[in-house]
Design a protein around this motif. Structure first.
Motif, mmCIF file in Angstrom:
data_model
loop_
_atom_site.group_PDB
_atom_site.id
_atom_site.type_symbol
_atom_site.label_atom_id
_atom_site.label_comp_id
_atom_site.label_asym_id
_atom_site.label_seq_id
_atom_site.Cartn_x
_atom_site.Cartn_y
_atom_site.Cartn_z
ATOM 1 N N SER A 1 0.791 -1.047 -0.115
ATOM 2 C CA SER A 1 0.086 0.002 0.010
ATOM 3 C C SER A 1 1.116 1.200 0.214
ATOM 4 O O SER A 1 0.672 2.217 -0.557
ATOM 5 N N ALA B 1 1.142 4.170 -2.946
ATOM 6 C CA ALA B 1 0.831 5.594 -2.588
ATOM 7 C C ALA B 1 2.144 6.489 -3.190
ATOM 8 O O ALA B 1 1.842 7.379 -3.797
ATOM 9 N N THR C 1 1.999 6.699 -6.913
ATOM 10 C CA THR C 1 0.917 7.923 -7.606
ATOM 11 C C THR C 1 1.514 9.315 -7.195
ATOM 12 O O THR C 1 1.286 10.182 -8.023
#
Length: 248
Positions: A119, A123, A126
């Motif tokens: 995760s 992030a 992104t």
């Protein structure tokens, strides 16, 4: 002359400089020589303890490329911690390579384990893409890895070629390791990812790899390049590696 695949990693230059409280050998000066000689760009891995590349080097290299070599590229390599992401945001390199390194590691020696929680990595990907920075993920020579990288939103992978490079005195084992690298590269291509490669590549072991995977777009080379440059100099070593890649 075809476009260069060679990105010169100058960590070792910084490590040598840091032995003294002096500004030489110059990270930017030798990077400029490499790019003038035809390297695609420069790769650096700024670690938290700054044992080789310092944050100031990153800013200096970003400025050098922006002002003098706008057609070249800076690649930042590092673990996607908050501090590293801040550096990426501020320096805005052309490419970032996220590696799963512990801060105490001497060098990047394994790829991401995609079966674990990713995760934080998602992030970071992104964020980097929002800054218009191309994202690459460090992958083991494993044909199942590229699909995971693509799902996370990466645009490229860099295949860890250390196991292949370690077989310099064992041709049979080298062939087996090369098969893994090539299979991973082909899997990445099939996923629509760009393919980079790096770690312990030399003028001797590059030609067999390029022959079987000519679509590799970048090779990040530091240790082998620096060892070569101690004998032949920075500019001539760029030419030697580019000849090994079939570019000149």
């Amino acid at each position: 002359m075809t476009a260069s695949r060679l990105s010169v990693n100058v960590n070792a230059v910084a490590m040598l400089r840091n032995r003294r409280d002096l500004p030489w050998p110059s990270v930017t000066g030798l990077s400029a020589i490499a790019m003038e000689a035809g390297a695609k760009g420069i790769t650096v891995h700024p670690r938290p303890d700054e044992r080789h590349i310092r944050k100031t080097d990153v800013y200096d290299l970003a400025e050098l490329i922006e002002e003098r070599y706008p057609n070249k590229e800076l690649c930042l390599e590092g673990y996607p911690s908050a501090d590293f992401l801040k550096l990426v945001e501020e320096a805005r390199p052309e490419q970032v390579l996220f590696v799963p390194d512990d801060p105490e590691q001497q060098t990047s020696d394994h790829g991401w384990q995609f079966d674990r929680d990713t995760s934080a990595l998602a992030a970071a990907i992104t964020a980097a893409k929002n800054w218009a920075v191309t994202v690459s993920l460090f992958c083991d020579p494993d044909p199942s890895a590229p699909e995971h990288a693509a799902r996370l939103g990466a645009e490229r992978i860099e295949i860890y070629t250390g196991p292949y490079g370690a077989c310099y005195d064992d041709p049979d084992r080298a062939e087996k390791e090369l098969n893994k690298v090539v299979a991973t590269a082909e899997a990445a291509r099939d996923c629509g990812l760009g393919v980079n490669a790096g770690h312990d590549l030399t003028v001797a072991n590059i030609p067999p790899l390029i022959k079987r995977a000519p679509f590799i777009r970048e090779m990040s080379i530091g240790h082998g390049f620096t060892a070569d440059a101690l004998i032949y100099g920075f500019a001539e070593s760029v030419r030697r590696f580019r000849r090994a890649m079939g570019e000149i």
